[in-house]
Design a protein around this motif. Structure first.
Motif, short mmCIF file in Angstrom:
data_model
loop_
_atom_site.label_atom_id
_atom_site.label_comp_id
_atom_site.label_asym_id
_atom_site.label_seq_id
_atom_site.Cartn_x
_atom_site.Cartn_y
_atom_site.Cartn_z
N ARG A 1 54.98 128.89 18.05
CA ARG A 1 53.62 128.65 18.53
C ARG A 1 53.56 128.72 20.06
NH1 ARG A 1 50.71 123.42 16.37
NH2 ARG A 1 52.46 122.43 17.40
N ASN B 1 49.15 127.74 12.06
CA ASN B 1 49.71 126.87 13.08
C ASN B 1 50.19 127.68 14.28
OD1 ASN B 1 50.14 123.85 12.89
ND2 ASN B 1 50.49 124.45 10.77
N ILE B 2 51.00 128.68 14.00
CA ILE B 2 51.56 129.48 15.10
C ILE B 2 50.43 130.22 15.82
CG2 ILE B 2 53.15 131.35 15.69
CD1 ILE B 2 54.83 130.58 13.29
#
Ligand code: ATP
Ligand code: MG
Lengths: 302, 361
Positions: free
Chosen positions: B146, B95-96
Motif C-alpha cells: 500500500r 486496501n493496497i
C-alpha cells in the motif's frame, strides 16, 4: 471445535423456566388478551362493558375504512404523522445527530466536548414530565426562550406549538433522545484503531472520504442496531402528548396518542384499541425483521 | 524521492518533551533508522514527518518544501504502521489501492497498478482475500504494498517487523532492504532493535529522551560510539562498561572495586586525556577481551560465572569484583575453564568516557 453441552437439555430447560414463566405471564398473556379483545366490542362503560360481544373483524374494518382514514384524527393520519415523526426525530434526528456529534468530537478532548456531551446526556436523564414542561416554556409564543432569541435577531415570534406542532415535537424528541445514539457511537468509534484513520489521512483522504470509506463501514453494525432500537422506541413514544396533547386539531396525533384517545378517552373503546395495538405490534415486528435481516446480511458479507 | 530536514524541532506533550531540539538531514534516497529505547521519541519524530503531530518549534522540510504546518494529506509520504492498519472490511486489492482511490484513480487503473506491485511483492494471489485471511507476514507485505503503490516521496516505517516471529522477521528484513534498494525511496525506519537498524540502514540516528545521541553509518556508531549510551545500546552483546578512576601518571585505571587495569600507552596517545584522578568509564567490547586459565601480564583476575554456547560463537561471563564482564569467543566449542580466570582487554580497541558519558579521545 466440537461443542459439548455442559448440561443436558432437561437441566438447561430448568434454568430457562423462570425466565419463560416471566415472559408468559407478563408478555404472552397480555398479548393474547389484547388479541382476543380486538375481536370484541368491549368498552369501559355502558352495556358492552360487562357483556362484550364477538364482532369479528369489525374493529379492523373501522381502522382501515379507506373513505375517511386519512382525515385528521383517524388511524391512517396517525400512521402518517407517526412515520414523519419517526423519520424526522429517530432516523435524522437522533441517529443522525448522535452520529454527527460523535464523529465531530472523535479523538478530541476539551471543554467543548465535555460541555456538549453533558448537555446531550442531561436531556436524556431528566424526567419526562419536567422536560416536557421545560419545552412548553421554551417554545411559548410570548415568554419562550426560543422566541426571545429569534426576536433578538429580528426573526419574529412564531407560535411554535400552534403553527409548527409536528416540527416542534420532532425537534423535541431529537434533542431528548440523541444521547443514546451519541454514547453508542462514541464508544463504537473508540474501538477503531487510530492507525486506520491515520493511514487514510497520510494517504490523502479528506473528511468525507474518511467517513465514507472507514468510519461508516466499520460502524455499520452499530448504526443498524441503533436504528432498530431508536425506531421502535420512537414509534411507540408517548411523551409528545405532554407538549401538544396530540393537537392542535389532531395534527400531532401519533399512533400512540390515537390509541390512548380511543381506548382510554371518550368512548373507551377497548376493542378498537386492542385492534390498533395488534396492528402496531405487527408493524413493529416487521420493522424488526427488516433490520435484523440487514444485520445478518452484513455478517455474511463482512 | 526527497530529502527530509529537521531544523531545531521541538514537540511537547504536556510536560514531556518527546522531541527535544532535533536537527537532522535525511538524504535523498537514504535509508535512515531511528533507534532508541522505548519512549525516546522515535514514533513522535516519524509522526512529525507524516504530519500526524505538529511541531511546537522549529521547521520540517520535505525536499525544499516547508511542511511544518501542512496536514498529512499534503505531504505525500507513505506510512506503514506497526499494526499494519489494513481495513478489515476491504479486500487486499482495495486496501493496497486505497491511496489511489483517494486520489480519484479509476478502478481499472487501480487494479492494474495494485496487481503490478503485488506481483513484485509476491502477494498477487492474495488480492481477493480479506486481511483476516492473511498470515502476519503476508499482512506486513500488503501494508508495504500500500505504501509502494502510493509512489510517495518518502516511506515511513514504525516498527513494521515487531509483530512477526523471529524467523519471519529476518526474512522480512532482507525483503525490505532489497525493496528499498530497488525503489531508492527516502526511508525513515523506526525500531528499538539495534540489530535491525544495523542491518537495514545507511545511517542510524540513536535517540534518547527526545535528543539525538549520535548519527552515523552502522559501522561508525559501532566502531566509535560517541557516548556510553550509544556504547551500551549498539552491539549484541553490549559493550562492557567499567566505571572507575583514571590514574594518568601511573598509566592505570582503578575500577570501583579496586581492581587495577594497566592502561599502557592509552592515556598518552589521547589528545584530550582525562585528568589525574578523574572518574571515567572504560568501554571494551566483548570480542576485544581474551580469557586465560593462567595468570597473564596485564590481565585482571575474575571468577567464571557462566558459559553460553551460541552456536557459531561462545559467550563467557566473568565476575570481576561486583561487575559482570562479557567475553565473546569466536569458537563454537565452549572452552574448558577453571573457576579462577584472567581477562586481558585489548586496550587499543577500548573507549574512554568522561563522567558525563561523552567520549574522551
Ligand atoms: N499523544 C501523546 N500524548 C502524550 N504523551 C505522548 C503522546 N505520544 C507520545 N507521548 C510521550 O512522548 C514520549 C515519546 O513517545 P514516542 O511514542 O515517540 O516513543 P517511542 O520512541 O516511539 O517509544 P516506543 O519504542 O515505546 O514506541 C513518551 O514519553 C510518550 O509517553
Ligand atoms: Mg513507538
Amino acid at each position: 471445535m466440537e461443542r459439548r453441552a455442559i448440561f443436558s437439555a432437561k437441566v438447561g430447560f430448568l434454568f430457562l423456566a423462570p425466565a419463560l414463566a416471566f415472559v408468559a405471564v407478563f408478555l404472552l398473556y397480555p398479548f393474547v388478551r389484547v388479541f382476543l379483545l380486538s375481536f370484541t366490542n368491549q368498552t369501559l362503560l355502558g352495556t358492552t362493558a360487562p357483556n362484550p360481544e364477538w364482532v369479528g373483524f369489525d374493529n379492523y374494518r373501522r381502522l382501515f375504512d379507506f373513505d375517511r382514514w386519512m382525515r385528521l384524527g383517524e388511524f391512517g393520519s396517525a400512521l402518517k404523522i407517526t412515520t414523519q415523526f419517526v423519520i424526522g426525530s429517530a432516523l435524522i434526528g437522533q441517529v443522525g445527530l448522535g452520529l454527527l456529534i460523535a464523529w465531530a468530537f472523535y479523538r478530541k478532548k476539551g471543554v467543548l466536548r465535555e460541555t456538549v456531551y453533558t448537555l446531550v446526556i442531561m436531556a436524556w436523564i431528566i424526567p419526562e414530565t419536567v422536560v416536557a414542561f421545560t419545552w412548553v416554556a421554551f417554545l411559548d409564543r410570548d415568554f419562550g426562550t426560543l422566541n426571545a432569541l429569534l426576536d433578538a435577531v429580528g426573526l419574529g415570534q412564531p407560535d411554535w406549538l400552534f403553527k409548527h406542532p409536528l416540527e416542534s415535537i420532532i425537534l423535541f424528541n431529537s434533542w431528548r433522545g440523541a444521547a443514546f445514539s451519541l454514547l453508542l457511537f462514541s464508544s463504537a468509534l473508540e474501538t477503531i484503531p487510530p492507525s486506520y484513520i491515520e493511514t487514510a489521512e497520510v494517504a490523502g483522504a479528506n473528511a468525507w472520504q474518511k467517513f465514507r470509506d472507514i468510519f461508516f463501514p466499520l460502524l455499520r453494525g452499530h448504526i443498524l442496531t441503533d436504528l432498530i432500537l431508536i425506531t421502535l422506541w420512537t414509534f411507540n413514544v408517548f411523551t409528545p402528548f405532554l407538549l401538544t396533547g396530540g393537537g392542535p386539531a389532531r395534527r400531532t396525533e401519533l399512533v400512540s396518542i390515537y390509541t390512548y384517545r380511543t381506548a382510554f378517552h371518550g368512548q373507551h373503546e377497548f376493542g378498537k384499541g386492542g385492534a390498533i395495538a395488534v396492528v402496531m405490534m405487527l408493524i413493529n415486528f416487521a420493522l424488526a425483521l427488516v433490520y435484523l435481516s440487514l444485520i445478518r446480511r452484513r455478517r455474511v458479507h463482512g | 524521492m526527497s530529502q527530509i530536514t529537521f531544523e531545531n524541532v521541538v514537540k511537547r506533550f504536556g510536560s514531556v518533551v518527546a522531541v527535544d531540539n532535533v536537527t537532522l538531514t535525511i538524504g535523498e534516497g537514504e535509508f535512515v533508522a531511528l533507534l532508541g529505547p522505548s519512549g525516546c521519541g522515535k514514533t513522535t519524530t516519524l509522526r512529525l514527518i507524516a504530519g500526524l503531530e505538529l511541531a511546537d518549534q522549529g521547521r520540517i522540510l520535505i525536499g525544499d518544501r516547508d511542511v511544518t504546518y501542512l496536514p498529512p494529506a499534503a505531504r505525500d509520504v507513505a506510512m506503514v504502521f506497526q499494526d499494519y492498519a489494513l481495513y478489515p472490511h476491504m479486500t487486499i486489492l482495495d486496501n493496497i489501492g486505497y491511496p489511489l482511490k483517494v486520489r480519484g484513480v479509476s478502478r481499472a487503473e487501480r487494479a492494474r497498478r495494485v496487481t503490478e506491485v503485488a506481483r513484485e511483492l509476491q502477494i498477487a494471489n492474495l488480492l481477493e482475500r480479506r486481511p483476516s485471511q492473511l498470515s502476519g507476514g503476508q499482512q506486513q507485505r500488503a501494508s508495504v504494498a500500500r505504501a509502494v503503490v502510493h509512489q510517495a516521496v518518502a516511506f515511513l516505517f514504525d516498527e513494521p517487523l515487531s509483530n512477526l516471529d523471529a524467523q519471519l522477521r529476518l526474512e522480512a528484513r532482507a525483503f525490505l532492504k532489497h525493496l528499498q534498494n530497488e525503489l531508492g525511496v527516502t526511508t525513515v525506519y523506526v525500531t528499538h532493535d539495534q540489530a535491525e537498524a544495523m542491518a537495514l540502514a545507511d545511517r542510524i540516528v540513536v535517540m534518547r529522551l527526545g535528543k539525538i545521541m549520535q548519527i552515523g553509518t552502522p559501522l561508525e556508531v559501532y566502531r566509535n560510539p560517541a557516548n556510553t549510551f550509544v556504547a551500551s545500546f549498539i552491539g549484541s552483546p553490549p559493550m562492557n562498561l567499567l566505571s572507575g578512576t583514571a590514574l594518568v601518571g601511573q598509566g592505570q585505571f582503578v575500577m570501583d572495586d579496586e581492581t587495577v587495569i594497566d592502561m599502557g600507552e592509552v592515556y598518552r596517545r589521547m589528545s584530550r586525556p582525562p585528568l589525574d584522578g578523574q572518574e571515567i568509564t572504560l568501554g571494551i567490547r566483548p570480542e576485544h577481551i581474551t580469557i586465560h586459565a593462567e595468570p597473564h601480564p596485564h590481565a585482571i583476575p575474575g571468577q567464571l560465572y557462566v558459559v553460553q554456547p551460541m552456536g557459531g560463537e561462545t559467550l563467557v561471563n566473568v565476575r570481576v569484583g561486583s561487575k559482570l564482564v562479557t567475553v565473546r569467543l569466536f569458537q563454537d566449542e565452549p572452552p574448558a575453564l577453571p573457576d579462577q580466570v584472567w581477562l586481558k582487554p585489548a586496550l587499543d580497541a577500548s573507549f574512554v568516557y568522561g563522567a558525563d558519558g561523552e567520549r574522551l579521545s
